[in-house]
Design an enzyme around this catalytic site. Structure first.
Site, PDB file in Angstrom:
ATOM      1  N   TYR A  87       0.819  -1.215   0.000  1.00 55.44           N
ATOM      2  CA  TYR A  87       0.000   0.000   0.000  1.00 55.44           C
ATOM      3  C   TYR A  87       0.852   1.264   0.000  1.00 55.44           C
ATOM      4  O   TYR A  87       0.468   2.284  -0.557  1.00 55.44           O
ATOM      5  CB  TYR A  87      -0.895   0.044   1.250  1.00 55.44           C
ATOM      6  CG  TYR A  87      -2.258  -0.590   1.086  1.00 55.44           C
ATOM      7  CD1 TYR A  87      -2.378  -1.938   0.767  1.00 55.44           C
ATOM      8  CD2 TYR A  87      -3.419   0.156   1.266  1.00 55.44           C
ATOM      9  CE1 TYR A  87      -3.626  -2.522   0.638  1.00 55.44           C
ATOM     10  CE2 TYR A  87      -4.665  -0.427   1.137  1.00 55.44           C
ATOM     11  CZ  TYR A  87      -4.763  -1.763   0.823  1.00 55.44           C
ATOM     12  OH  TYR A  87      -5.990  -2.327   0.701  1.00 55.44           O
TER      13      TYR A  87
ATOM     14  N   LYS B  59       2.658 -15.184   2.831  1.00 52.30           N
ATOM     15  CA  LYS B  59       2.902 -15.915   1.585  1.00 52.30           C
ATOM     16  C   LYS B  59       4.400 -16.190   1.514  1.00 52.30           C
ATOM     17  O   LYS B  59       5.096 -15.816   0.569  1.00 52.30           O
ATOM     18  CB  LYS B  59       2.392 -15.071   0.393  1.00 52.30           C
ATOM     19  CG  LYS B  59       2.384 -15.776  -0.948  1.00 52.30           C
ATOM     20  CD  LYS B  59       1.347 -16.868  -1.080  1.00 52.30           C
ATOM     21  CE  LYS B  59       1.538 -17.602  -2.403  1.00 52.30           C
ATOM     22  NZ  LYS B  59       0.700 -18.818  -2.497  1.00 52.30           N
TER      23      LYS B  59
ATOM     24  N   ASP C 288      -3.387 -18.063   0.593  1.00 48.15           N
ATOM     25  CA  ASP C 288      -4.351 -18.772  -0.267  1.00 48.15           C
ATOM     26  C   ASP C 288      -5.087 -19.836   0.541  1.00 48.15           C
ATOM     27  O   ASP C 288      -6.308 -19.998   0.447  1.00 48.15           O
ATOM     28  CB  ASP C 288      -3.672 -19.351  -1.522  1.00 48.15           C
ATOM     29  CG  ASP C 288      -2.398 -20.128  -1.232  1.00 48.15           C
ATOM     30  OD1 ASP C 288      -1.881 -20.067  -0.095  1.00 48.15           O
ATOM     31  OD2 ASP C 288      -1.901 -20.810  -2.154  1.00 48.15           O
TER      32      ASP C 288
ATOM     33  N   ASP D 213      -6.832  -6.783   3.976  1.00 46.87           N
ATOM     34  CA  ASP D 213      -7.915  -6.105   3.247  1.00 46.87           C
ATOM     35  C   ASP D 213      -8.825  -7.148   2.606  1.00 46.87           C
ATOM     36  O   ASP D 213     -10.053  -7.091   2.737  1.00 46.87           O
ATOM     37  CB  ASP D 213      -7.292  -5.200   2.172  1.00 46.87           C
ATOM     38  CG  ASP D 213      -8.345  -4.474   1.350  1.00 46.87           C
ATOM     39  OD1 ASP D 213      -9.315  -3.979   1.949  1.00 46.87           O
ATOM     40  OD2 ASP D 213      -8.193  -4.410   0.109  1.00 46.87           O
TER      41      ASP D 213
ATOM     42  N   ASP E  54     -12.869  -8.643   3.941  1.00 47.26           N
ATOM     43  CA  ASP E  54     -14.094  -8.597   3.132  1.00 47.26           C
ATOM     44  C   ASP E  54     -14.697 -10.002   3.032  1.00 47.26           C
ATOM     45  O   ASP E  54     -15.911 -10.187   3.116  1.00 47.26           O
ATOM     46  CB  ASP E  54     -13.804  -8.088   1.710  1.00 47.26           C
ATOM     47  CG  ASP E  54     -13.967  -6.578   1.588  1.00 47.26           C
ATOM     48  OD1 ASP E  54     -13.738  -5.884   2.592  1.00 47.26           O
ATOM     49  OD2 ASP E  54     -14.323  -6.102   0.495  1.00 47.26           O
TER      50      ASP E  54
HETATM   51  C1  IPM Z   1     -10.651  -0.914   3.577  1.00 47.67           C
HETATM   52  C2  IPM Z   1     -10.797  -0.301   2.212  1.00 47.67           C
HETATM   53  C3  IPM Z   1      -9.602   0.601   1.945  1.00 47.67           C
HETATM   54  C4  IPM Z   1      -8.365  -0.266   1.952  1.00 47.67           C
HETATM   55  C5  IPM Z   1      -9.695   1.438   0.650  1.00 47.67           C
HETATM   56  C6  IPM Z   1     -10.928   2.316   0.629  1.00 47.67           C
HETATM   57  C7  IPM Z   1      -8.466   2.277   0.427  1.00 47.67           C
HETATM   58  O1  IPM Z   1     -10.948  -1.291   1.249  1.00 47.67           O
HETATM   59  O2  IPM Z   1     -10.558  -0.169   4.555  1.00 47.67           O
HETATM   60  O3  IPM Z   1     -10.630  -2.135   3.671  1.00 47.67           O
HETATM   61  O4  IPM Z   1      -7.995  -0.868   0.927  1.00 47.67           O
HETATM   62  O5  IPM Z   1      -7.741  -0.378   3.007  1.00 47.67           O
HETATM   63 MG    MG Z   2     -11.166  -3.240   2.041  1.00 46.21          MG
END
Ligand code: IPM
Ligand code: MG
Length: 352
Positions: free
Chosen positions: A141, A191, A223, A247, A251
């Site tokens: 990042y 990884k 993975d 990240d 999700d």
């Molecule tokens: C999160 C989001 C952010 C990230 C984006 C909006 C930059 O996806 O907080 O998970 O990638 O960290």
């Molecule tokens: Mg995110």
């Protein structure tokens, strides 16, 4: 804390950000916390459109004058063609970096009654009670990045992934400490079979483990972790991982527990300062329609009370009110229901 007040920056941002933070603010105000003071600031696309920058210095100044930040969401498809440093996402990345918010805690568990709404079989989902500890200040990042042309004329994009040992040690400790407060099991995700960054990560996590003899440490390639997260998610207690892997896995974890509209997060600096945000984004498709589920933001406000102000009792009260609303069938479109943003806020406020 800076004084006897609880000074909270409210950065609502883009898309559904303003709608969901409005409900979280209502919840905080309903609690009647002494000294509560709220200061609004512009971030993201909204800030760019007003001031020409996604993270104006005035916003940073507000953040620095506060004890904690309640954050909505940033992201605006209409601004995706801007130079990268002007895009809405730079607001959250900039705040994380500028304020040293290096530890991102993303808990995931299934609320009672929602087992059948997750993407997993109910008997698998029911077992989930995990915490993802994601590093937030380093990795691919924040490495050098750019676009260049190769000698033979091809366009090439690049982003350098790196972690220094102190960065890994610091987040590893956060992971171990979190595990000590929970089930005392820590799974470090990397990884290391391919990446040098991950080899260092693994070496340093192993070194750090000697400080925490009571925590059972394991390692998993990312993975495989993605696979285990849907196969045996109940086996995880605390996961510690880097910025990019965290990240993605967080999700994924959100769908394992029903909806991304339910997952809160805390981004912590050393000390008590923190930024609290739902893990979902700005959801431009439903923005401004009063359809967004504010629960993740409300739950983020609960995390704020717990981590930045050590107010466990009101934090637990908020969480119980959300659980009660869900149990009473108050559900947003993300959970297959038709309760609107305001209505969900009403139900939580009543439940307090
Ligand atoms: C999160 C989001 C952010 C990230 C984006 C909006 C930059 O996806 O907080 O998970 O990638 O960290
Ligand atoms: Mg995110």
């Amino acid at each position: 804390m800076k004084s006897n007040t609880m000074r909270i920056a409210v950065f609502a941002g883009d898309g559904i950000g303003p709608e969901v933070t409005e409900q979280a603010v209502r919840v905080l105000e309903t609690l009647g916390l002494p000294g509560l003071e709220l200061v609004e600031g512009d971030v993201g696309g909204a800030a760019y459109r007003k001031h020409g920058h996604p993270l104006p210095s005035a916003t940073l100044d507000i953040a620095r004058s506060c004890d904690a930040i309640l954050f909505g969401a940033v992201g605006d498809f209409g601004l995706d063609t801007l130079e990268r440093h002007l895009r809405p996402e730079q607001a959250i990345l900039g705040l994380r970096k500028e304020l040293g918010l290096f530890a991102n805690l993303r808990p995931a568990r299934v609320f009672e009654g929602l087992e059948s709404l997750t993407s997993l079989r109910p008997e698998v989902a029911r077992e989930i009670d995990l915490l993802i500890v994601r590093e937030l200040n380093g990795d691919v990042y924040f490495g050098e990045k750019g676009m260049r042309t190769t000698p033979d004329g091809r366009r090439e994009g690049y982003d350098i992934m790196s972690y220094a040992e102190d960065e890994v040690r610091r987040i590893a400790r956060t992971g171990f400490e979190a595990a000590m407060k929970r089930g005392r099991r820590l799974c470090s995700v990397d990884k290391a079979n391919v990446l040098e960054t991950s080899q260092l990560w693994r070496d340093v996590v192993i070194e750090t483990a000697v400080e925490f003899p009571d925590v059972e440490l394991s390692h998993m390639y990312v993975d495989n972790a993605a696979m285990q997260l849907v196969k045996n998610p109940g086996d995880f207690d605390v996961i510690v991982t880097g910025n990019l892997f965290g990240d993605i896995l967080s999700d994924q974890a959100s769908m394992c527990v029903g909806s991304i509209g339910l997952l809160a997060s805390a981004s912590l600096a050393e000390g008590t300062f923190g930024l609290y945000e739902p893990i979902h984004g700005s959801a431009p498709d439903i923005a401004g329609k009063g359809l967004a589920n504010p629960m993740a933001t409300v739950l983020s406000a609960a995390m704020m009370l717990r981590y930045s102000f050590a107010l466990e009792e009101p934090a637990a009260r908020i969480e119980a009110a959300v659980a009660r609303a869900l149990a009473n069938g108050v559900r947003g479109g993300d959970l297959g229901g038709n309760s609107g943003t305001r209505e969900i806020g009403d139900a939580i406020v009543e439940g307090l």
